[in-house]
Design a protein around this motif. Structure first.
Motif, PDB file in Angstrom:
ATOM      1  N   VAL A   4      43.240 -25.128  -8.237  1.00 18.23           N
ATOM      2  CA  VAL A   4      41.947 -24.455  -8.194  1.00 18.23           C
ATOM      3  C   VAL A   4      41.941 -23.332  -9.218  1.00 18.23           C
ATOM      4  N   VAL A   5      40.946 -23.343 -10.096  1.00 20.29           N
ATOM      5  CA  VAL A   5      40.809 -22.346 -11.155  1.00 20.29           C
ATOM      6  C   VAL A   5      39.565 -21.511 -10.885  1.00 20.29           C
ATOM      7  N   ARG A   6      39.724 -20.194 -10.943  1.00 25.46           N
ATOM      8  CA  ARG A   6      38.598 -19.293 -10.717  1.00 25.46           C
ATOM      9  C   ARG A   6      38.178 -18.666 -12.046  1.00 25.46           C
ATOM     10  N   VAL A   7      36.886 -18.813 -12.369  1.00 25.74           N
ATOM     11  CA  VAL A   7      36.347 -18.206 -13.582  1.00 25.74           C
ATOM     12  C   VAL A   7      35.272 -17.197 -13.172  1.00 25.74           C
ATOM     13  N   LYS A   8      35.127 -16.167 -13.973  1.00 29.36           N
ATOM     14  CA  LYS A   8      34.172 -15.102 -13.678  1.00 29.36           C
ATOM     15  C   LYS A   8      32.858 -15.371 -14.407  1.00 29.36           C
ATOM     16  N   LEU A   9      31.769 -15.301 -13.645  1.00 30.84           N
ATOM     17  CA  LEU A   9      30.440 -15.437 -14.243  1.00 30.84           C
ATOM     18  C   LEU A   9      29.963 -14.089 -14.751  1.00 30.84           C
ATOM     19  N   LEU A  10      29.191 -14.118 -15.831  1.00 27.60           N
ATOM     20  CA  LEU A  10      28.622 -12.893 -16.409  1.00 27.60           C
ATOM     21  C   LEU A  10      27.091 -13.030 -16.460  1.00 27.60           C
ATOM     22  N   PRO A  11      26.433 -13.049 -15.295  1.00 23.18           N
ATOM     23  CA  PRO A  11      24.982 -13.248 -15.288  1.00 23.18           C
ATOM     24  C   PRO A  11      24.237 -11.981 -15.700  1.00 23.18           C
ATOM     25  N   THR A  12      23.034 -12.168 -16.212  1.00 23.01           N
ATOM     26  CA  THR A  12      22.146 -11.032 -16.468  1.00 23.01           C
ATOM     27  C   THR A  12      21.638 -10.517 -15.122  1.00 23.01           C
ATOM     28  N   PRO A  13      21.051  -9.329 -15.068  1.00 19.65           N
ATOM     29  CA  PRO A  13      20.519  -8.823 -13.785  1.00 19.65           C
ATOM     30  C   PRO A  13      19.537  -9.792 -13.125  1.00 19.65           C
ATOM     31  N   VAL A  14      18.683 -10.435 -13.918  1.00 13.63           N
ATOM     32  CA  VAL A  14      17.724 -11.393 -13.354  1.00 13.63           C
ATOM     33  C   VAL A  14      18.457 -12.608 -12.778  1.00 13.63           C
ATOM     34  N   GLN A  15      19.444 -13.109 -13.515  1.00 10.11           N
ATOM     35  CA  GLN A  15      20.212 -14.246 -13.028  1.00 10.11           C
ATOM     36  C   GLN A  15      21.011 -13.884 -11.782  1.00 10.11           C
ATOM     37  N   ALA A  16      21.590 -12.680 -11.764  1.00  9.73           N
ATOM     38  CA  ALA A  16      22.359 -12.249 -10.600  1.00  9.73           C
ATOM     39  C   ALA A  16      21.473 -12.163  -9.359  1.00  9.73           C
ATOM     40  N   ALA A  17      20.250 -11.673  -9.521  1.00  9.60           N
ATOM     41  CA  ALA A  17      19.319 -11.580  -8.384  1.00  9.60           C
ATOM     42  C   ALA A  17      18.983 -12.978  -7.861  1.00  9.60           C
ATOM     43  N   ALA A  18      18.806 -13.937  -8.774  1.00 11.05           N
ATOM     44  CA  ALA A  18      18.513 -15.307  -8.352  1.00 11.05           C
ATOM     45  C   ALA A  18      19.699 -15.934  -7.625  1.00 11.05           C
ATOM     46  N   LEU A  19      20.907 -15.689  -8.114  1.00  7.59           N
ATOM     47  CA  LEU A  19      22.104 -16.216  -7.452  1.00  7.59           C
ATOM     48  C   LEU A  19      22.284 -15.606  -6.069  1.00  7.59           C
ATOM     49  N   GLU A  20      22.007 -14.309  -5.953  1.00  2.00           N
ATOM     50  CA  GLU A  20      22.123 -13.645  -4.651  1.00  2.00           C
ATOM     51  C   GLU A  20      21.129 -14.218  -3.652  1.00  2.00           C
ATOM     52  N   ALA A  21      19.884 -14.416  -4.091  1.00  2.00           N
ATOM     53  CA  ALA A  21      18.872 -15.004  -3.211  1.00  2.00           C
ATOM     54  C   ALA A  21      19.267 -16.421  -2.801  1.00  2.00           C
ATOM     55  N   THR A  22      19.878 -17.155  -3.714  1.00  2.00           N
ATOM     56  CA  THR A  22      20.316 -18.519  -3.418  1.00  2.00           C
ATOM     57  C   THR A  22      21.401 -18.539  -2.359  1.00  2.00           C
ATOM     58  N   LEU A  23      22.418 -17.682  -2.527  1.00  2.00           N
ATOM     59  CA  LEU A  23      23.485 -17.621  -1.533  1.00  2.00           C
ATOM     60  C   LEU A  23      22.943 -17.245  -0.170  1.00  2.00           C
ATOM     61  N   HIS A  24      22.067 -16.235  -0.124  1.00  2.00           N
ATOM     62  CA  HIS A  24      21.506 -15.796   1.155  1.00  2.00           C
ATOM     63  C   HIS A  24      20.732 -16.937   1.824  1.00  2.00           C
ATOM     64  N   ALA A  25      19.917 -17.655   1.059  1.00  2.00           N
ATOM     65  CA  ALA A  25      19.132 -18.747   1.635  1.00  2.00           C
ATOM     66  C   ALA A  25      20.034 -19.869   2.153  1.00  2.00           C
ATOM     67  N   CYS A  26      21.038 -20.247   1.364  1.00  2.00           N
ATOM     68  CA  CYS A  26      21.950 -21.327   1.772  1.00  2.00           C
ATOM     69  C   CYS A  26      22.731 -20.958   3.025  1.00  2.00           C
ATOM     70  N   ASN A  27      23.172 -19.706   3.113  1.00  2.00           N
ATOM     71  CA  ASN A  27      23.958 -19.300   4.281  1.00  2.00           C
ATOM     72  C   ASN A  27      23.091 -19.062   5.512  1.00  2.00           C
TER      73      ASN A  27
END
Length: 390
Positions: A4-27
Motif C-alpha cells: 500500500v502506497v500513500r500519496v499526498k494530494l495538493l488540492p486548491t481550496p475549492v477542490q478541498a472543500a468539494a472533497l470534504e463535502a464528498t467525504l461527509h456525504a459518503c460517511n
C-alpha cells in the motif's frame, strides 16, 4: 504481494472543500445504511443494497459507484466488528464493553476513508495529477506528490481500489499495488535470530542491538508527557495528547522501518533466512511489573514483525516463526532451561555449564536454532500474507 502506497494530494481550496463535502456525504450515507443493516439484520452487500441503494442515491446525491462503495464499506465494518467480538477484542460476552460494541449500529466518522475504483478515480502519472469524482462534479488536475521511489511503484504496480483519507486537514490517497515477490532463497545457509524485547527493541544473533540510549530516553519522555496530559483532563490537554500521539506513532513507525531494513539487508547479504518469535497473545502470556507493562505496550512490535516479513518477501529472504516459550531461560550452549539462569534482566548465566552472555543475545541464538529446526522439518516460510504501507 500486496503493498500500500500513500500519496499526498495538493488540492486548491475549492477542490478541498468539494472533497470534504464528498467525504461527509459518503460517511453520512454509510452511517444511515449501518443503522438499516442493524435493524434489518442485513449484513451482506446484496441484502443491504435492496434496502438502501435507492434512498442513498436520492437523499445524498451519490453516484452509482459511490453508493455501492458506501454499502460495501458498511458490510465490511460489520464483518470486522464480528471478528473482533469473536476474538475477544471487546472483552467477554456479557461484559459492559462487549455490550457497548454489539448492541448499537456502527457509526462512521465524518472524515473516515472512502474507497474509489477506476471509474471514480484516474491517475495521470506524468503530470502527477488525478481526476477524482466528488458530489460537486468531477475534479480534474488535482495535484499529488510523494517520494520518488513510491511514485515509481505506484505507476508500475497499482491495482484495484484507492482510499481517499483526510488526516489533520491534509488529503491523501492510499493506493493498493500488486508487486511480484523476488525469487525465494530455498537453500539458506542459516538463520538470523531476532529477539524482540523491552530494553532493546530488537537484538539479532549476530550481536547487533537495535535501540540505543536516545530511543530509550525519548520513549521515557513520551511516557512522562502522556501521563501528565492524561492527568490534566482539560480540552487543550486532550488536543495536545492526540496531536502528540500521532507524532509518536509516526516516529515509532520510522524506527521500525529502519530496524527491519537493516535486519533484512544483513540476511540477504549473507544468504540466510530470518527467524522471528510468534508474538500472538504476548500481552496475555508475559507477566511484568507495571513500569515494564507500560514499556511493552507502548511499542508496536507486531508492526516491526510485519515490516520484516514484507521486506523479506521483496528481497526473497525466507522467514520462519518459532515458539518463543523459554527462549530467555534456555541456555543456547547446553539447552538447560531454568528460571535461575536469569539473575538479572540483562544477564544470562547458565547454572549447569556456566555459560555467560547478554540475555537478549542468548535468546536470539535460541530463536536462530529453533528457526533452523523449523526449516529443516519442512515448514518453509511461515510468514502470513500481509498488506502493508510502504
Amino acid at each position: 504481494m500486496k503493498l500500500v502506497v500513500r500519496v499526498k494530494l495538493l488540492p486548491t481550496p475549492v477542490q478541498a472543500a468539494a472533497l470534504e463535502a464528498t467525504l461527509h456525504a459518503c460517511n453520512q450515507a454509510a452511517t444511515w445504511a449501518a443503522g438499516v443493516a442493524f435493524e434489518e439484520n442485513a449484513r451482506r452487500p446484496l441484502e443491504l443494497r435492496k434496502h438502501t441503494y435507492a434512498e442513498i442515491r436520492e437523499r445524498w446525491r451519490l453516484g452509482a459507484q459511490a453508493a455501492q462503495h458506501a454499502i460495501k464499506k458498511t458490510c465490511d465494518a460489520y464483518t470486522t466488528l464480528k471478528a473482533n467480538l469473536r476474538n475477544g477484542r471487546y472483552g467477554r460476552p456479557g461484559s459492559r464493553r462487549h455490550a457497548r460494541a454489539s448492541d448499537k449500529p456502527v457509526v462512521f466518522r465524518p472524515e473516515a476513508a472512502q474507497p474509489y475504483d477506476d471509474r471514480m478515480l484516474s491517475w495521470q502519472h506524468q503530470a502527477r495529477t488525478v481526476s477524482i469524482w466528488s458530489t460537486a462534479g468531477r475534479l480534474k488536475n488535482v495535484a499529488f506528490t510523494g517520494q520518488a521511489e513510491q511514485l515509481e511503484v505506484l505507476a508500475a504496480h497499482r491495482r484495484g481500489e484507492s482510499d481517499l483519507v483526510c488526516q489533520g486537514g491534509k488529503w491523501f490517497l492510499i493506493a493498493t499495488c500488486d508487486i511480484d515477490e523476488a525469487t525465494a532463497n530455498t537453500h539458506p545457509v542459516g538463520f538470523v535470530g531476532v529477539d524482540l524485547g523491552i530494553v532493546n527493541i530488537a537484538v539479532t544473533s549476530d550481536g547487533a542491538r537495535h535501540c540505543g540510549r536516545r530511543v530509550r530516553r525519548k520513549r521515557e519522555q513520551d511516557r512522562d508527557l502522556r501521563s501528565k496530559l492524561q492527568k490534566k483532563q482539560t480540552k487543550s490537554a486532550k488536543r495536545r495528547a492526540k496531536r502528540y500521539a500521532g507524532r509518536e506513532a509516526r516516529r515509532n513507525k520510522d524506527i521500525n522501518h529502519k530496524i527491519s531494513k537493516r535486519i533484512v539487508a544483513e540476511a540477504e547479504r549473507t544468504g540466510r533466512g530470518i527467524a522471528l518469535e510468534t508474538l500472538t497473545g504476548i500481552r496475555e502470556r508475559v507477566r511484568l511489573r507495571k513500569p515494564q507493562r507500560t514499556t511493552l505496550h507502548s511499542w508496536p512490535f507486531a508492526q516491526l514483525g510485519s515490516f520484516i516479513v514484507y521486506k523479506a518477501k521483496r528481497a526473497g529472504v525466507p522467514v520462519v516463526h518459532v515458539n518463543p516459550a523459554y527462549t530467555s531461560q534456555e541456555c543456547s550452549q547446553c539447552h538447560h532451561i531454568e528460571r535461575g539462569n536469569r539473575p538479572a534482566q540483562a544477564v544470562f548465566s547458565c547454572r549447569v555449564c556456566g555459560f555467560v552472555e547478554h540475555a537478549d543475545h542468548n535468546a536470539s541464538h535460541n530463536i536462530r536454532q529453533r528457526g533452523w529446526m523449523v526449516w529443516v522439518c519442512g515448514a518453509q516460510s511461515t510468514a502470513p500474507e500481509l498488506t502493508l504501507i510502504a
